[in-house]
Design a protein around this motif. Sequence first.
Motif, PDB file in Angstrom:
ATOM      1  N   THR A  20      -2.202   0.763  -1.829  1.00 10.32           N
ATOM      2  CA  THR A  20      -1.931   1.949  -2.438  1.00 10.32           C
ATOM      3  C   THR A  20      -3.481   2.160  -2.995  1.00 10.32           C
ATOM      4  OG1 THR A  20       0.227   1.934  -2.907  1.00 10.32           O
ATOM      5  CG2 THR A  20      -1.029   3.275  -4.384  1.00 10.32           C
ATOM      6  N   VAL A  21      -3.962   0.887  -3.495  1.00 11.18           N
ATOM      7  CA  VAL A  21      -5.122   1.111  -4.279  1.00 11.18           C
ATOM      8  C   VAL A  21      -6.342   1.435  -3.123  1.00 11.18           C
ATOM      9  CG1 VAL A  21      -6.985  -0.141  -5.317  1.00 11.18           C
ATOM     10  CG2 VAL A  21      -4.596  -0.143  -6.164  1.00 11.18           C
ATOM     11  N   ILE A  22      -6.235   0.784  -2.027  1.00 10.35           N
ATOM     12  CA  ILE A  22      -7.126   0.921  -0.913  1.00 10.35           C
ATOM     13  C   ILE A  22      -7.166   2.304  -0.276  1.00 10.35           C
ATOM     14  CG2 ILE A  22      -7.569   0.286   1.489  1.00 10.35           C
ATOM     15  CD1 ILE A  22      -6.929  -2.716   0.674  1.00 10.35           C
ATOM     16  N   ALA A  23      -6.036   3.043  -0.303  1.00 11.41           N
ATOM     17  CA  ALA A  23      -5.796   4.550   0.162  1.00 11.41           C
ATOM     18  C   ALA A  23      -6.584   5.258  -1.009  1.00 11.41           C
ATOM     19  CB  ALA A  23      -4.250   4.947   0.223  1.00 11.41           C
ATOM     20  N   GLN A  24      -6.726   5.052  -1.999  1.00 12.37           N
ATOM     21  CA  GLN A  24      -7.397   5.974  -3.032  1.00 12.37           C
ATOM     22  C   GLN A  24      -8.785   5.651  -2.853  1.00 12.37           C
ATOM     23  OE1 GLN A  24      -5.473   4.569  -6.690  1.00 12.37           O
ATOM     24  NE2 GLN A  24      -3.657   5.750  -6.220  1.00 12.37           N
ATOM     25  N   LEU A  25      -9.364   4.501  -2.499  1.00  7.95           N
ATOM     26  CA  LEU A  25     -10.750   4.193  -2.557  1.00  7.95           C
ATOM     27  C   LEU A  25     -11.421   4.199  -1.287  1.00  7.95           C
ATOM     28  CD1 LEU A  25     -10.346   0.904  -4.569  1.00  7.95           C
ATOM     29  CD2 LEU A  25     -10.941   3.160  -5.542  1.00  7.95           C
ATOM     30  N   ALA A  26     -10.615   4.187  -0.227  1.00  9.50           N
ATOM     31  CA  ALA A  26     -11.357   3.796   0.988  1.00  9.50           C
ATOM     32  C   ALA A  26     -11.378   5.224   1.996  1.00  9.50           C
ATOM     33  CB  ALA A  26     -10.850   2.941   2.048  1.00  9.50           C
ATOM     34  N   GLU A  27     -12.331   5.505   2.658  1.00  7.67           N
ATOM     35  CA  GLU A  27     -12.531   6.481   3.555  1.00  7.67           C
ATOM     36  C   GLU A  27     -11.288   6.243   4.678  1.00  7.67           C
ATOM     37  OE1 GLU A  27     -15.842   8.585   6.390  1.00  7.67           O
ATOM     38  OE2 GLU A  27     -15.818   6.603   6.385  1.00  7.67           O
ATOM     39  N   PRO A  28     -10.420   7.225   4.914  1.00 10.43           N
ATOM     40  CA  PRO A  28      -9.212   7.001   5.939  1.00 10.43           C
ATOM     41  C   PRO A  28      -9.540   6.279   6.977  1.00 10.43           C
ATOM     42  CG  PRO A  28      -9.177   9.284   4.931  1.00 10.43           C
ATOM     43  CD  PRO A  28     -10.750   8.642   4.453  1.00 10.43           C
ATOM     44  N   ALA A  29     -10.802   6.515   7.850  1.00 14.19           N
ATOM     45  CA  ALA A  29     -10.946   5.695   8.992  1.00 14.19           C
ATOM     46  C   ALA A  29     -11.298   4.210   8.637  1.00 14.19           C
ATOM     47  CB  ALA A  29     -12.252   6.350   9.521  1.00 14.19           C
ATOM     48  N   TYR A  30     -11.375   3.784   7.481  1.00 14.64           N
ATOM     49  CA  TYR A  30     -11.970   2.259   7.010  1.00 14.64           C
ATOM     50  C   TYR A  30     -10.484   1.491   6.597  1.00 14.64           C
ATOM     51  CZ  TYR A  30     -14.530  -1.553   4.960  1.00 14.64           C
ATOM     52  OH  TYR A  30     -15.025  -2.789   4.732  1.00 14.64           O
ATOM     53  N   ALA A  31      -9.598   2.467   5.884  1.00 15.08           N
ATOM     54  CA  ALA A  31      -8.496   1.909   5.176  1.00 15.08           C
ATOM     55  C   ALA A  31      -7.822   0.877   5.544  1.00 15.08           C
ATOM     56  CB  ALA A  31      -7.640   2.948   4.857  1.00 15.08           C
ATOM     57  N   SER A  32      -7.637   0.746   6.843  1.00 12.60           N
ATOM     58  CA  SER A  32      -6.914  -0.175   7.723  1.00 12.60           C
ATOM     59  C   SER A  32      -7.520  -1.323   7.855  1.00 12.60           C
ATOM     60  CB  SER A  32      -6.313   0.247   9.205  1.00 12.60           C
ATOM     61  OG  SER A  32      -5.720  -0.961   9.810  1.00 12.60           O
ATOM     62  N   GLU A  33      -8.826  -1.384   8.183  1.00 13.50           N
ATOM     63  CA  GLU A  33      -9.760  -2.453   8.212  1.00 13.50           C
ATOM     64  C   GLU A  33      -9.861  -3.182   6.805  1.00 13.50           C
ATOM     65  OE1 GLU A  33     -14.411  -3.495   9.475  1.00 13.50           O
ATOM     66  OE2 GLU A  33     -13.500  -1.681  10.382  1.00 13.50           O
ATOM     67  N   LEU A  34     -10.251  -2.501   5.814  1.00 15.36           N
ATOM     68  CA  LEU A  34     -10.304  -2.861   4.559  1.00 15.36           C
ATOM     69  C   LEU A  34      -9.250  -3.586   3.984  1.00 15.36           C
ATOM     70  CD1 LEU A  34     -12.012  -3.246   2.062  1.00 15.36           C
ATOM     71  CD2 LEU A  34     -11.482  -0.888   1.426  1.00 15.36           C
ATOM     72  N   ALA A  35      -7.870  -2.895   4.384  1.00 16.10           N
ATOM     73  CA  ALA A  35      -6.580  -3.514   3.795  1.00 16.10           C
ATOM     74  C   ALA A  35      -6.490  -5.163   4.548  1.00 16.10           C
ATOM     75  CB  ALA A  35      -5.427  -2.823   4.415  1.00 16.10           C
ATOM     76  N   SER A  36      -6.988  -5.211   5.637  1.00 16.85           N
ATOM     77  CA  SER A  36      -6.891  -6.445   6.742  1.00 16.85           C
ATOM     78  C   SER A  36      -7.762  -7.296   6.112  1.00 16.85           C
ATOM     79  CB  SER A  36      -7.232  -6.237   8.082  1.00 16.85           C
ATOM     80  OG  SER A  36      -7.257  -7.506   8.633  1.00 16.85           O
ATOM     81  N   LEU A  37      -8.973  -6.857   5.561  1.00 19.69           N
ATOM     82  CA  LEU A  37     -10.069  -7.907   5.206  1.00 19.69           C
ATOM     83  C   LEU A  37      -9.223  -8.376   3.774  1.00 19.69           C
ATOM     84  CD1 LEU A  37     -13.137  -8.579   4.759  1.00 19.69           C
ATOM     85  CD2 LEU A  37     -13.427  -6.706   3.570  1.00 19.69           C
ATOM     86  N   PHE A  38      -9.035  -7.540   2.898  1.00 22.58           N
ATOM     87  CA  PHE A  38      -8.335  -7.962   1.385  1.00 22.58           C
ATOM     88  C   PHE A  38      -7.082  -8.853   1.741  1.00 22.58           C
ATOM     89  CE2 PHE A  38     -11.658  -5.381  -0.201  1.00 22.58           C
ATOM     90  CZ  PHE A  38     -11.892  -5.970  -1.544  1.00 22.58           C
ATOM     91  N   ASP A  39      -6.422  -8.588   2.727  1.00 22.84           N
ATOM     92  CA  ASP A  39      -5.247  -9.424   2.683  1.00 22.84           C
ATOM     93  C   ASP A  39      -5.532 -10.752   3.147  1.00 22.84           C
ATOM     94  OD1 ASP A  39      -3.226  -7.205   2.523  1.00 22.84           O
ATOM     95  OD2 ASP A  39      -3.170  -6.983   4.696  1.00 22.84           O
ATOM     96  N   ARG A  40      -6.461 -10.958   3.921  1.00 20.55           N
ATOM     97  CA  ARG A  40      -7.193 -12.498   4.240  1.00 20.55           C
ATOM     98  C   ARG A  40      -7.649 -13.068   3.001  1.00 20.55           C
ATOM     99  NH1 ARG A  40      -9.062  -9.739   8.623  1.00 20.55           N
ATOM    100  NH2 ARG A  40     -11.109  -9.795   7.919  1.00 20.55           N
ATOM    101  N   GLY A  41      -8.576 -12.276   2.164  1.00 30.68           N
ATOM    102  CA  GLY A  41      -8.933 -12.940   0.901  1.00 30.68           C
ATOM    103  C   GLY A  41      -7.894 -13.035  -0.053  1.00 30.68           C
ATOM    104  N   TYR A  42      -6.950 -12.429  -0.251  1.00 31.18           N
ATOM    105  CA  TYR A  42      -6.018 -12.451  -1.374  1.00 31.18           C
ATOM    106  C   TYR A  42      -4.975 -13.685  -0.882  1.00 31.18           C
ATOM    107  CZ  TYR A  42      -6.964  -8.398  -4.542  1.00 31.18           C
ATOM    108  OH  TYR A  42      -7.441  -7.621  -5.271  1.00 31.18           O
TER     109      TYR A  42
END
Length: 151
Positions: A20-42
Motif C-alpha cells: 500500500t505504501v509502495i503504491a502511494q510512492l512509486a511510479e506504477p511501472a516501478y511498483a512491482s519491482e520496488l515491492a520485490s526489492l523491499f520484500d527481500r530486504g524486509y
Amino acid sequence: MAMTALGRSDLLFDPSRRRTVIAQLAEPAYASELASLFDRGYDHMARELGDSDPSRVLMRLVPLGHRVESFSPLRARVAVWQVLLLGAPGGRVVASWSTSRADLVWTKGGWRVARFTSDEPGPGPTVTNAATATPSEVFLARLAGLAPFSR
C-alpha cells in the motif's frame, strides 16, 4: 520522503501494508519491482530478528542530509544520507549508515519514485568506545514513548 516512509517497523512483518505504501510512492511501472526489492530486504531483516515480538522491534530510518544531483521540471535525482536503526530485546541494536539515491518523476499526483539505485555504505562515524554501547533492553526502554518526527 519515500525512503523514510518505507523504513518503518510496522512494514517489517506486513507485506500488504508495505505494498500500500509502495503504491502511494512509486511510479506504477516501478511498483512491482520496488515491492520485490523491499520484500527481500524486509525478509532478511526479519530473519535477523528471529522470533522477536513485532511490537517491540525498533526500526527507524532517519535521513540526515540530502543533495539534489539533477533536476528538471519532470525528473530529478536525489541522494539521501541516512542511518537505519534496527533491534529487538535480546539482540543487538545496530546502526547502518548509507547513502541512497532515488530517481523521481513528476506526475499529476506529485513526485513519484521511478527507480532506487543501490545504496552506498556510509559515510559512517567512528565508534569512540564500543564498550559504551547501550544494551538492547535499555536502549528500547529509553525510546518508549518517543515518536519519530512526522514524515
